[in-house]
Scaffold this motif. Structure first.
Motif: not given
Length: 823
Positions: A196-200
């Protein structure tokens, strides 16, 4: 016809007669020869030599250790090939200069990186070549031959290609790196991550977490710092050109099926699917291990347990990192209920009624068992890309291009088959200097070569009742070279089509089985040639019509050359079930028409889709020698290319759809009748045997037509197709969940009550192809039916293909004993 000169061998080229045309449904006009053909004897054999099982089943080194995996040197002046090391499973590389003599010399280990590879890439002006050796990338300048090693590390690189700007790009896993040959700089162009794309960082949800951030200053401060670090890293990547580009995140639980980078390095096409989970039930016990324990080895899943995941094809822009899923909805038939009739038949058997409705079909990249190319093919100008897609129900194959601006698929060709689309004959690509595609297709009933402009109709380049394979396009678009069996189904020669005129030219006339590799400079052909009596050797010829064919190797042993071998005749057995004959090898003993009627054996080749009644050297070389042994003892032996076999077109291949074991046994019955009518054979003294698919056929013959043969041996046999693998079986029988009728109709375990004649069942216990479980279940069923017409033999250390000479000897002693006692 080219002049053929041999420094060691001399033999005549066989003449192949052609019969008049026959008509077949849904196929091109048949033009099959009906006269028997065979290859001539090639050695001065010793007629006093008698074959023995001990010799035949010994370590095959005694045959001579023939050349394997040959490829050209990068300068087209010599050939490299592997050869088995005597008494070892290891292989050594040999170098054979064209101008030299003999079998070449061993390449030292210190020089192996210099010999190139079978797969090489060129830059735009063909002044540089790139290849991989042991996971490292090498580049050679064509002008002076200088070799440059670009990488030397433990990270395996693969698939080197030159970009249009001159840089070389290669992969490490699913990351692409561009190497500037002038400066030595290496940069990462794109990296794919199945995460999954890293999120803030976000404040945790829930009452306690919310209150914690309100009440505890330290916790709130840590959250603030984490958010600042995330934003700072993002800004650095956006504003500093020296930082590597962000990875492309495809999502957790995804699996990458295939991906290909544009020659401009501006787009990436990638196919992904949901990752499958390992099934703990998919194990095989191994009882003979080095530590004395029983090992539970992981094996493939059964067709009954596989539900193929659809694939998503994504167009990724390397300019902004955006990703667009390409919809399949433009593909003709993407939502057809192609299995409606099958589902209706099975529903009726359950007392139900099936209502057909449109359904979005599962689709993905084509996987061909016979080529190593990608199903994603970029034009060398980087402006166009073509995909070969396949419906996972096995009924359709599409070639589609991608509109890079509109980000959508444009269908170019659809190949539909009510049975199944072949897992061979799927080669395709772009012409180098136009926006036209070339491809193979079975749409006419045989694999043929086509060219299609993107905005025009396809043009058929070859035509007839023969199969075209392995097309190779020259860099100037002048020719497409290919292999085909034009004159006889068992005779494979090298041809080329002149693209400017559409004319086809025959380049070899050797009279056996000839495959080829075009040299890097495209001026020569490396030929791999064999006959029924002569294992494969390497030859070379100029790539022109009428060229002289020169031998490069002579590795066949003196011991083999002394054997008084019988050349089988390829005969066309008339079929009771169609106009197309059944081609078969027949081994005749001396004076077979004289005296009492003879005993006979019919051998059933494995794989189903395989050709063994051809004019080349057989992979079944032990069986070939065993058949010669039987012939020396007065047997007549037949080896049939029953329906389902390769080499005879689409209808022959798909005749077994949803009814495996019926057309094939009908063909065996025709073979029995032919032997009785033409070879002085006693109908009551005929046996049969075979391994794998051939073992399955032995089961079906003895179970469903118990009076056809007097004895049979089933080796490594399939007894229940629901237990075999998905990739092969679902093509022919669909899946058990959809089409249980086909499985019950086609699986020997449902017909065991028909066994009346002696049956030998030989089974390897560590067979990860056809599981030992197949034999165990069928034997238990025979026991429960109180049938005493069978015996079993097990081989505890053997996989599907035996490795130990002692196992081969034991197996064939039992087969020979079975025939001697019952025929």
């Amino acid at each position: 016809m080219p002049q053929i000169r041999y420094s060691v061998l001399a033999f005549a080229v066989c003449t192949l007669s052609l019969a008049g045309p026959l008509q077949a449904k849904n196929t091109e006009s048949l033009n099959y020869p009906t006269e028997a053909v065979s290859v001539p004897v090639v050695y001065n054999a010793d007629p006093t030599v008698e074959l023995s099982l001990e010799q035949i089943m010994a370590d095959p080194d005694w045959l001579g250790r023939q050349p394997e995996d040959a490829h050209w040197s990068l300068d087209s002046q010599q050939v490299y090939f592997e050869r088995k090391r005597e008494g070892s499973e290891l292989r050594d590389w040999y170098s054979r200069p064209l101008a030299a003599a003999g079998n070449g010399s061993v390449v030292t280990l210190s020089q192996l990186h210099q010999i190139g590879a079978a797969q090489i890439s060129y830059n735009a002006d063909r002044s540089m070549q790139a290849y991989v050796f042991e996971g490292d990338v090498f580049v050679r300048r064509v002008t002076d031959g200088e070799l440059i090693q670009l990488t030397r590390d433990n990270a395996a690189q693969s698939a080197p290609e030159f970009l249009l700007d001159g840089r070389l790009v290669y992969r490490e896993g699913w990351s692409w790196y561009a190497h500037d040959l002038a400066t030595g700089q290496r940069i990462e162009l794109v990296s794919l991550k199945t995460e999954d794309k890293p999120k803030a960082p976000a404040t945790p949800s829930g009452y306690l977490a919310q209150e914690q951030h309100k009440l505890i200053e330290f916790v709130a401060l840590q959250q603030q710092h984490a958010e600042q670090r995330f934003d700072a890293k993002k800004q650095l990547q956006q504003q500093n050109a020296s930082i590597a580009v962000p990875a492309i995140y495809l999502g957790k639980g995804q699996q990458i099926v295939g991906a290909s980078l544009s020659p401009k390095a501006d787009y990436l096409v990638v196919s992904v699917r949901k990752a499958g989970k390992a099934n703990e039930k998919d194990i095989m016990p191994n009882y003979i291990t080095g530590n004395g324990d029983i090992a539970a080895q992981k094996v493939r899943a059964r067709v009954n347990d596989v539900n193929p995941e659809p694939q998503r094809v994504l167009l990724v822009s390397l300019q902004d990192g955006s990703s667009t899923e390409l919809s399949y909805s433009s593909l003709p038939g993407y939502n057809e209920d192609v299995l409606a009739e099958v589902k209706a038949e099975n529903a009726k058997a359950r007392g139900e009624k099936y209502k057909s409705e449109k359904v979005i079909r599962a689709i993905g990249l084509m996987n061909d068992w016979y080529w190593s190319q990608s199903a994603i093919r970029w034009h060398r100008n980087g402006e166009q890309v073509a995909l070969m897609l396949k419906a996972l129900d096995n009924k359709d194959r599409w070639i589609a291009t991608v509109d890079l601006k509109q980000k959508k698929l444009i269908p170019q060709h659809r190949l539909h088959d009510d049975a199944w689309v072949n897992y061979a004959f799927n080669d395709f690509g772009w012409l180098n200097n136009s926006d036209s595609l070339y491809y193979l297709s079975e749409e006419s009933g045989y694999s043929h070569l086509y060219v299609k402009p993107l905005k025009g109709k396809a043009k058929k380049l070859t035509e007839g009742s023969f199969e075209v394979a392995d097309p190779v396009l020259t860099h100037d678009d002048a020719y497409i070279y290919f292999q085909a069996n034009v004159k006889h189904p068992g005779n494979y020669e090298v041809y080329r089509t002149v693209l400017e005129t559409g004319k086809t030219e025959q380049l070899t006339k050797l009279g056996g089985n000839t495959s080829f590799t075009l040299s890097p400079d495209e001026s020569k052909l490396l030929l791999n040639f064999s006959t029924n009596l002569k294992p494969n050797e390497l030859y070379v010829a100029d790539a022109v019509v009428g060229a002289e064919v020169k031998p490069l190797t002579d590795t066949i042993s003196a011991e083999f050359k002394q054997l008084p071998l019988v050349a089988p005749q390829i005969v066309a057995v008339p079929s009771s079930h169609g106009k197309q004959p059944v081609f078969a090898k027949v081994y005749y003993p001396k004076d077979y028409q004289q005296g009492e009627k003879r005993r006979a054996v019919i051998f059933n080749h494995g794989a189903g889709y395989l050709q063994n009644s051809d004019l080349g050297w057989s992979g079944y070389f032990r069986e070939f020698l065993f058949h010669n042994l039987l012939t020396q003892q007065g047997y007549v032996v037949m080896d049939m290319d029953y329906r389902a076999s390769k080499g005879y077109g689409r209808d022959w291949r798909t005749a077994i759809y949803r009814r495996m074991g019926t057309p094939e046994i009908e063909d065996l019955a025709d073979g029995v009748n032919w032997l009785v009518d033409n070879a002085n054979v006693d109908r009551n003294r005929i046996g049969t045997y075979g391994g794998s698919y051939g073992g399955f056929m032995t089961f079906m013959a003895l179970f469903t037509q118990p009076d056809l043969f007097q004895a049979g041996a089933a080796l490594r046999p399939v007894s229940d197709w629901a237990y075999y693998n998905h990739a092969y079986t679902s093509n022919i029988l669909n899946s058990p969940a959809i089409d249980p009728i086909a499985y019950q109709r086609s699986s020997p375990i449902y017909f065991t009550q028909g066994l009346k004649k002696p049956l030998l069942i030989n089974a390897p216990m560590v067979d990860d192809n056809v599981f030992f479980q197949d034999v165990v279940r069928l034997v238990q069923r025979l026991i429960e039916q109180e049938n005493n017409n069978f015996e079993t033999a097990i081989y505890p250390v053997e996989p599907h293909g035996f490795r130990q000479p002692s196992s081969w000897l034991d197996e064939y002693r039992r087969i020979y004993k079975l025939f001697e006692q019952n025929l």
